[in-house]
Design an enzyme around this catalytic site. Structure first.
Site, PDB file in Angstrom:
ATOM      1  N   GLY A  96       0.807  -1.221   0.000  1.00  0.00           N
ATOM      2  CA  GLY A  96       0.000   0.000   0.000  1.00  0.00           C
ATOM      3  C   GLY A  96       0.836   1.266   0.000  1.00  0.00           C
ATOM      4  O   GLY A  96       0.632   2.151   0.828  1.00  0.00           O
ATOM      5  N   ALA A  97       1.774   1.337  -0.948  1.00  0.00           N
ATOM      6  CA  ALA A  97       2.633   2.523  -0.973  1.00  0.00           C
ATOM      7  C   ALA A  97       2.244   3.487  -2.089  1.00  0.00           C
ATOM      8  O   ALA A  97       3.041   4.312  -2.505  1.00  0.00           O
ATOM      9  CB  ALA A  97       4.087   2.097  -1.090  1.00  0.00           C
ATOM     10  N   SER A 106      -0.044   5.648  -1.692  1.00  0.00           N
ATOM     11  CA  SER A 106      -0.703   6.789  -1.063  1.00  0.00           C
ATOM     12  C   SER A 106      -0.171   6.959   0.356  1.00  0.00           C
ATOM     13  O   SER A 106       0.449   6.050   0.919  1.00  0.00           O
ATOM     14  CB  SER A 106      -2.204   6.490  -1.056  1.00  0.00           C
ATOM     15  OG  SER A 106      -2.893   7.290  -0.152  1.00  0.00           O
ATOM     16  N   GLY A 107      -0.386   8.130   0.909  1.00  0.00           N
ATOM     17  CA  GLY A 107      -0.212   8.394   2.339  1.00  0.00           C
ATOM     18  C   GLY A 107       1.110   7.979   2.950  1.00  0.00           C
ATOM     19  O   GLY A 107       2.199   8.241   2.430  1.00  0.00           O
ATOM     20  N   GLY A 110       2.499   5.028   3.468  1.00  0.00           N
ATOM     21  CA  GLY A 110       3.293   4.032   2.750  1.00  0.00           C
ATOM     22  C   GLY A 110       4.154   4.675   1.681  1.00  0.00           C
ATOM     23  O   GLY A 110       5.335   4.327   1.515  1.00  0.00           O
ATOM     24  N   SER A 167      -2.645   1.136  15.034  1.00  0.00           N
ATOM     25  CA  SER A 167      -3.251   2.446  15.277  1.00  0.00           C
ATOM     26  C   SER A 167      -3.502   2.636  16.761  1.00  0.00           C
ATOM     27  O   SER A 167      -3.739   1.663  17.498  1.00  0.00           O
ATOM     28  CB  SER A 167      -4.571   2.523  14.513  1.00  0.00           C
ATOM     29  OG  SER A 167      -5.339   3.600  15.003  1.00  0.00           O
ATOM     30  N   TYR A 225     -12.347  -1.379  12.659  1.00  0.00           N
ATOM     31  CA  TYR A 225     -10.975  -0.894  12.425  1.00  0.00           C
ATOM     32  C   TYR A 225     -10.138  -1.120  13.697  1.00  0.00           C
ATOM     33  O   TYR A 225      -9.050  -1.699  13.642  1.00  0.00           O
ATOM     34  CB  TYR A 225     -11.023   0.590  12.060  1.00  0.00           C
ATOM     35  CG  TYR A 225      -9.663   1.222  11.835  1.00  0.00           C
ATOM     36  CD1 TYR A 225      -8.921   0.947  10.688  1.00  0.00           C
ATOM     37  CD2 TYR A 225      -9.113   2.104  12.777  1.00  0.00           C
ATOM     38  CE1 TYR A 225      -7.676   1.534  10.480  1.00  0.00           C
ATOM     39  CE2 TYR A 225      -7.874   2.688  12.578  1.00  0.00           C
ATOM     40  CZ  TYR A 225      -7.161   2.410  11.430  1.00  0.00           C
ATOM     41  OH  TYR A 225      -5.917   2.988  11.223  1.00  0.00           O
TER      42      TYR A 225
HETATM   43  N1  LIG Z   1      -3.802   8.165   8.511  1.00  0.00           N
HETATM   44  C1  LIG Z   1      -3.911   7.978   9.825  1.00  0.00           C
HETATM   45  O1  LIG Z   1      -4.358   8.875  10.565  1.00  0.00           O
HETATM   46  C2  LIG Z   1      -3.486   6.676  10.447  1.00  0.00           C
HETATM   47  C3  LIG Z   1      -3.473   6.573  11.829  1.00  0.00           C
HETATM   48  C4  LIG Z   1      -3.087   5.365  12.416  1.00  0.00           C
HETATM   49  C5  LIG Z   1      -2.744   4.300  11.614  1.00  0.00           C
HETATM   50  N2  LIG Z   1      -2.768   4.421  10.254  1.00  0.00           N
HETATM   51  C6  LIG Z   1      -2.410   3.246   9.446  1.00  0.00           C
HETATM   52  O2  LIG Z   1      -1.403   3.584   8.527  1.00  0.00           O
HETATM   53  C7  LIG Z   1      -1.481   2.723   7.384  1.00  0.00           C
HETATM   54  C8  LIG Z   1      -1.409   3.529   6.097  1.00  0.00           C
HETATM   55  O3  LIG Z   1      -2.604   4.270   5.974  1.00  0.00           O
HETATM   56  P1  LIG Z   1      -2.690   5.715   5.311  1.00  0.00           P
HETATM   57  O4  LIG Z   1      -3.203   6.614   6.360  1.00  0.00           O
HETATM   58  O5  LIG Z   1      -1.449   6.057   4.605  1.00  0.00           O
HETATM   59  O6  LIG Z   1      -3.900   5.451   4.304  1.00  0.00           O
HETATM   60  P2  LIG Z   1      -4.051   5.640   2.718  1.00  0.00           P
HETATM   61  O7  LIG Z   1      -3.522   6.962   2.287  1.00  0.00           O
HETATM   62  O8  LIG Z   1      -5.484   5.353   2.447  1.00  0.00           O
HETATM   63  O9  LIG Z   1      -3.142   4.492   2.124  1.00  0.00           O
HETATM   64  C9  LIG Z   1      -3.528   3.149   2.245  1.00  0.00           C
HETATM   65  C10 LIG Z   1      -2.798   2.310   1.222  1.00  0.00           C
HETATM   66  O10 LIG Z   1      -3.326   0.976   1.318  1.00  0.00           O
HETATM   67  C11 LIG Z   1      -3.681   0.535   0.010  1.00  0.00           C
HETATM   68  N3  LIG Z   1      -4.787  -0.449   0.028  1.00  0.00           N
HETATM   69  C12 LIG Z   1      -5.996  -0.333   0.634  1.00  0.00           C
HETATM   70  N4  LIG Z   1      -6.745  -1.422   0.378  1.00  0.00           N
HETATM   71  C13 LIG Z   1      -5.996  -2.241  -0.394  1.00  0.00           C
HETATM   72  C14 LIG Z   1      -6.220  -3.505  -1.002  1.00  0.00           C
HETATM   73  N5  LIG Z   1      -7.365  -4.167  -0.882  1.00  0.00           N
HETATM   74  N6  LIG Z   1      -5.231  -4.035  -1.731  1.00  0.00           N
HETATM   75  C15 LIG Z   1      -4.069  -3.398  -1.900  1.00  0.00           C
HETATM   76  N7  LIG Z   1      -3.788  -2.191  -1.370  1.00  0.00           N
HETATM   77  C16 LIG Z   1      -4.751  -1.617  -0.629  1.00  0.00           C
HETATM   78  C17 LIG Z   1      -4.111   1.806  -0.703  1.00  0.00           C
HETATM   79  O11 LIG Z   1      -4.096   1.593  -2.096  1.00  0.00           O
HETATM   80  P3  LIG Z   1      -4.894   2.568  -3.105  1.00  0.00           P
HETATM   81  O12 LIG Z   1      -3.956   3.702  -3.390  1.00  0.00           O
HETATM   82  O13 LIG Z   1      -5.150   1.696  -4.274  1.00  0.00           O
HETATM   83  O14 LIG Z   1      -6.144   3.003  -2.408  1.00  0.00           O
HETATM   84  C18 LIG Z   1      -3.039   2.769  -0.213  1.00  0.00           C
HETATM   85  O15 LIG Z   1      -1.841   2.612  -0.944  1.00  0.00           O
HETATM   86  C19 LIG Z   1      -2.773   1.925   7.534  1.00  0.00           C
HETATM   87  O16 LIG Z   1      -2.489   0.639   8.026  1.00  0.00           O
HETATM   88  C20 LIG Z   1      -3.545   2.731   8.568  1.00  0.00           C
HETATM   89  O17 LIG Z   1      -4.459   1.943   9.290  1.00  0.00           O
HETATM   90  C21 LIG Z   1      -3.125   5.584   9.654  1.00  0.00           C
END
Ligand SMILES: NC(=O)c1ccc[n+]([C@@H]2O[C@H](COP(=O)([O-])OP(=O)(O)OC[C@H]3O[C@@H](n4cnc5c(N)ncnc54)[C@H](OP(=O)(O)O)[C@@H]3O)[C@@H](O)[C@H]2O)c1
Length: 274
Positions: free
Chosen positions: A10-11, A13-14, A16, A139, A163
């Site tokens: 999942g790299a 976006s965001g 990753g 998280s 979640y």
């Molecule tokens: N953001 C926060 O506030 C926060 C806080 C605590 C923990 N986290 C954790 O940090 C991690 C990264 O999240 P983020 O905030 O960077 O979110 P994000 O921007 O939504 O990025 C999530 C990544 O996961 C990929 N993904 C989702 N479903 C998938 C699937 N079925 N198959 C393959 N790839 C998939 C997405 O791909 P696409 O680009 O195709 O959608 C994207 O690359 C997650 O585990 C999240 O729970 C985030």
């Protein structure tokens, strides 16, 4: 990180993507996974441009499908002689109950079962490449206890509850895996990156989507702890821990329940067919 091979889910976006960028800047070979070939290739180009590191590759992987995860691992093992760092980063929040390709509640499948399967499939490669590191994104919203009587929330589904449950499962997985791989020179830790302005809230309703974007920190800041855990010598022997802001943090009592961790492990093996 010169000579090190890193795999990040999942790299596209965001957090990753920023983690991939940070590790590529340090000279690692970075392999990212994507569920959308075009978006993956675009991300690869962006990362190469930003870091001037051309050792960036992209593999297709839909984490909502066990067969896709298996194919991705197979492809990785065919292409790469070693794996030094595995970062199980991809995650979702979904206000609607959906099912994965395998008919499993999707948040549990993507946030927990997918890392469980991927890590187990790649464990031998990590062992051969040791010293190696595994990093699971969890998280601060991890919560409750493991819902053994209804792991897939067929009853009482709520996006945030599910979640939090998946992230609790991920901490228990981290702690038990650390015990199981003691002596292999592989460490496994989990990270709470803190609230960050990413796409995570996208399927969680307009309020959450805005909430994350408005109040979250920059993903490049949230990526600092995963980058730290993946690369710094000072954490090379720490394992089975939960990190926040580059420090080990104590977590709720439920996250130390090794009986629950063992029971969940056995159930997970059946789910993913290990
Ligand atoms: N953001 C926060 O506030 C926060 C806080 C605590 C923990 N986290 C954790 O940090 C991690 C990264 O999240 P983020 O905030 O960077 O979110 P994000 O921007 O939504 O990025 C999530 C990544 O996961 C990929 N993904 C989702 N479903 C998938 C699937 N079925 N198959 C393959 N790839 C998939 C997405 O791909 P696409 O680009 O195709 O959608 C994207 O690359 C997650 O585990 C999240 O729970 C985030």
């Amino acid at each position: 990180m010169q000579g090190k091979i890193v795999l990040i889910t999942g790299a596209t976006s965001g957090i990753g993507k920023e983690t991939a960028k940070g590790l590529a800047m340090l000279g690692a070979t970075v392999v990212i996974t994507t569920r959308d070939v075009q978006r993956g290739e675009q991300t690869r180009q962006e990362l190469i441009e930003a870091t001037k590191n051309t050792n960036i590759d992209v593999l297709f992987c839909n984490l909502s499908s066990f067969s896709s995860i298996r194919d991705c691992c197979r492809e990785f093992l065919k292409k790469y002689p070693a794996l030094h760092v595995l970062i199980n980063n991809a995650g979702i929040v979904d206000y609607h109950r959906r099912e994965s390709k395998d008919g499993i509640e999707n948040t549990f499948a993507v946030n927990y079962l997918a890392p469980f399967l991927m890590t187990n499939r790649l464990l031998d490669a990590l062992k051969k490449s040791a010293p190696a590191r595994i990093i699971n994104l969890t998280s601060g919203l991890h919560s409750g206890t493991i819902h053994f009587n209804d792991l897939e929330f067929k009853h009482g589904y709520s996006g945030m509850k599910v979640y939090g449950h998946s992230k609790l499962a991920s901490i228990l997985f981290t702690r038990l895996l650390a015990e199981k791989i003691k002596g292999t020179n592989i460490t496994v830790n989990c990270v709470n990156p803190g609230m960050s302005a990413t796409n995570l809230g996208r399927d969680a309703g307009w309020f959450s989507a805005k909430f994350f974007k408005l109040l979250g920190k920059e993903p490049s800041i949230a990526a600092q702890t995963p980058i730290y855990l993946a690369s710094l010598p000072e954490v090379e022997t720490i394992t089975g821990e939960y990190f926040e802001k580059k420090s080990v943090k104590q977590t709720k009592t439920e996250t130390y329940d090794m009986d629950a961790a063992k029971k969940l492990w056995e159930i997970s093996k059946k789910y993913v067919g290990l």
